[in-house]
Design a protein around this motif. Structure first.
Motif, PDB file in Angstrom:
ATOM      1  N   MET A  18       8.940   9.787  -6.749  1.00  0.00           N
ATOM      2  CA  MET A  18       7.562   9.654  -7.480  1.00  0.00           C
ATOM      3  C   MET A  18       6.787   9.262  -6.316  1.00  0.00           C
ATOM      4  SD  MET A  18       8.681   7.409 -10.927  1.00  0.00           S
ATOM      5  CE  MET A  18       6.885   7.222 -11.250  1.00  0.00           C
ATOM      6  N   ASP A  19       5.788   9.402  -6.462  1.00  0.00           N
ATOM      7  CA  ASP A  19       4.231   8.845  -5.681  1.00  0.00           C
ATOM      8  C   ASP A  19       4.756   7.441  -5.918  1.00  0.00           C
ATOM      9  OD1 ASP A  19       2.537   8.014  -4.219  1.00  0.00           O
ATOM     10  OD2 ASP A  19       0.918   9.495  -5.833  1.00  0.00           O
ATOM     11  N   ALA A  20       4.930   6.187  -5.599  1.00  0.00           N
ATOM     12  CA  ALA A  20       4.309   4.660  -5.029  1.00  0.00           C
ATOM     13  C   ALA A  20       2.379   4.534  -4.225  1.00  0.00           C
ATOM     14  CB  ALA A  20       5.568   4.316  -4.034  1.00  0.00           C
ATOM     15  N   ARG A  21       1.730   5.557  -4.402  1.00  0.00           N
ATOM     16  CA  ARG A  21       0.276   4.852  -3.766  1.00  0.00           C
ATOM     17  C   ARG A  21       0.843   4.899  -2.285  1.00  0.00           C
ATOM     18  NH1 ARG A  21      -1.855   3.274  -9.490  1.00  0.00           N
ATOM     19  NH2 ARG A  21      -1.973   5.219 -10.356  1.00  0.00           N
ATOM     20  N   ARG A  22      -0.915   4.666  -2.130  1.00  0.00           N
ATOM     21  CA  ARG A  22      -0.523   4.287  -1.117  1.00  0.00           C
ATOM     22  C   ARG A  22      -0.041   5.099   0.308  1.00  0.00           C
ATOM     23  NH1 ARG A  22      -0.584  -1.265  -3.011  1.00  0.00           N
ATOM     24  NH2 ARG A  22      -2.408  -1.641  -3.375  1.00  0.00           N
ATOM     25  N   ASP A  23       0.173   6.420   0.040  1.00  0.00           N
ATOM     26  CA  ASP A  23       1.300   7.570   0.844  1.00  0.00           C
ATOM     27  C   ASP A  23       2.890   6.536   0.849  1.00  0.00           C
ATOM     28  OD1 ASP A  23      -1.196   9.587   1.534  1.00  0.00           O
ATOM     29  OD2 ASP A  23      -1.598   7.481   3.791  1.00  0.00           O
ATOM     30  N   GLN A  24       3.112   6.181   0.193  1.00  0.00           N
ATOM     31  CA  GLN A  24       4.181   5.841  -0.161  1.00  0.00           C
ATOM     32  C   GLN A  24       4.839   6.770  -1.318  1.00  0.00           C
ATOM     33  OE1 GLN A  24       5.383   1.379   0.466  1.00  0.00           O
ATOM     34  NE2 GLN A  24       3.687   1.314   1.527  1.00  0.00           N
ATOM     35  N   PHE A  25       5.928   6.932  -1.501  1.00  0.00           N
ATOM     36  CA  PHE A  25       7.310   6.903  -2.493  1.00  0.00           C
ATOM     37  C   PHE A  25       8.884   6.421  -2.911  1.00  0.00           C
ATOM     38  CE2 PHE A  25       5.392  10.667  -0.179  1.00  0.00           C
ATOM     39  CZ  PHE A  25       4.292  11.251  -0.981  1.00  0.00           C
ATOM     40  N   TYR A  26       9.132   6.314  -4.049  1.00  0.00           N
ATOM     41  CA  TYR A  26       9.749   5.651  -4.842  1.00  0.00           C
ATOM     42  C   TYR A  26      10.118   7.570  -4.941  1.00  0.00           C
ATOM     43  CZ  TYR A  26       7.203   1.737  -7.647  1.00  0.00           C
ATOM     44  OH  TYR A  26       5.920   1.824  -7.403  1.00  0.00           O
ATOM     45  N   THR A  27      11.915   6.454  -4.292  1.00  0.00           N
ATOM     46  CA  THR A  27      12.977   8.158  -3.834  1.00  0.00           C
ATOM     47  C   THR A  27      14.161   7.296  -4.038  1.00  0.00           C
ATOM     48  OG1 THR A  27      14.097   7.940  -1.391  1.00  0.00           O
ATOM     49  CG2 THR A  27      11.601   9.288  -2.429  1.00  0.00           C
TER      50      THR A  27
END
Length: 161
Positions: A113-122
């Motif tokens: 899922m989107d973690a914002r600032r071009d990062q993801f939680y996975t």
């Protein structure tokens, strides 16, 4: 069992009541803050199910990862509903809940899922007898190799607008 489940870790908010396999759900992605939408969604889901808080066996809530403020709102709502009635609360991983929708898949599920600032939680999951087993990723190449061999399913939650 009668369980109220709350999700507020992402942009959308939802509430669902599960009664012996039947699900009564409400969802909102209208741009309002979770502090304004989550409790009315929970009340509406319980009304749809024809039960009140006193009839619940437990209240479940998404515990992240995700929006810190959204998680706090969800946990506070769950505790506020459960505590006066002496009902237990259950914290669930947002990513595990997402992956669980693919519990019949025989390979590895990557929930993201989107973690914002071009990062993801996975997180990676396998399911054994329909129960999640979290897998750790030591090297990113291993993850890519799993996808290339067709033994993985990538499941991505809504990412922004």
């Amino acid at each position: 069992m009668k369980i109220l489940a709350l999700e507020s870790s992402a942009r959308a908010a939802s509430a669902a009541v599960e009664i012996d396999g039947r699900i009564f759900e409400r969802y909102s992605d209208d741009g309002l803050t979770h502090s304004r939408t989550l409790l009315p969604l929970a009340i509406a889901a319980m009304e749809d199910a024809g039960i009140g808080v006193s009839e619940l066996d437990a209240v479940a809530v998404a515990a992240g990862p995700g929006s810190f403020t959204g998680i706090r709102i969800g946990v506070a709502t769950a505790k506020g509903l459960a505590w006066p009635e002496n009902k237990p609360t259950i914290a669930l991983s947002t990513l595990a809940a997402m992956a669980y929708t693919q519990r019949d898949f025989s390979g590895t599920v990557c929930a993201a899922m989107d973690a914002r600032r071009d990062q993801f939680y996975t997180a990676l999951f396998r399911f054994v007898h329909r129960r999640a087993v979290t897998e750790s990723v030591k090297v990113f190449a291993r993850l890519l190799n799993t996808f290339k061999k067709g033994r993985a399913l990538f499941y991505l939650q809504h990412i922004g607008r």
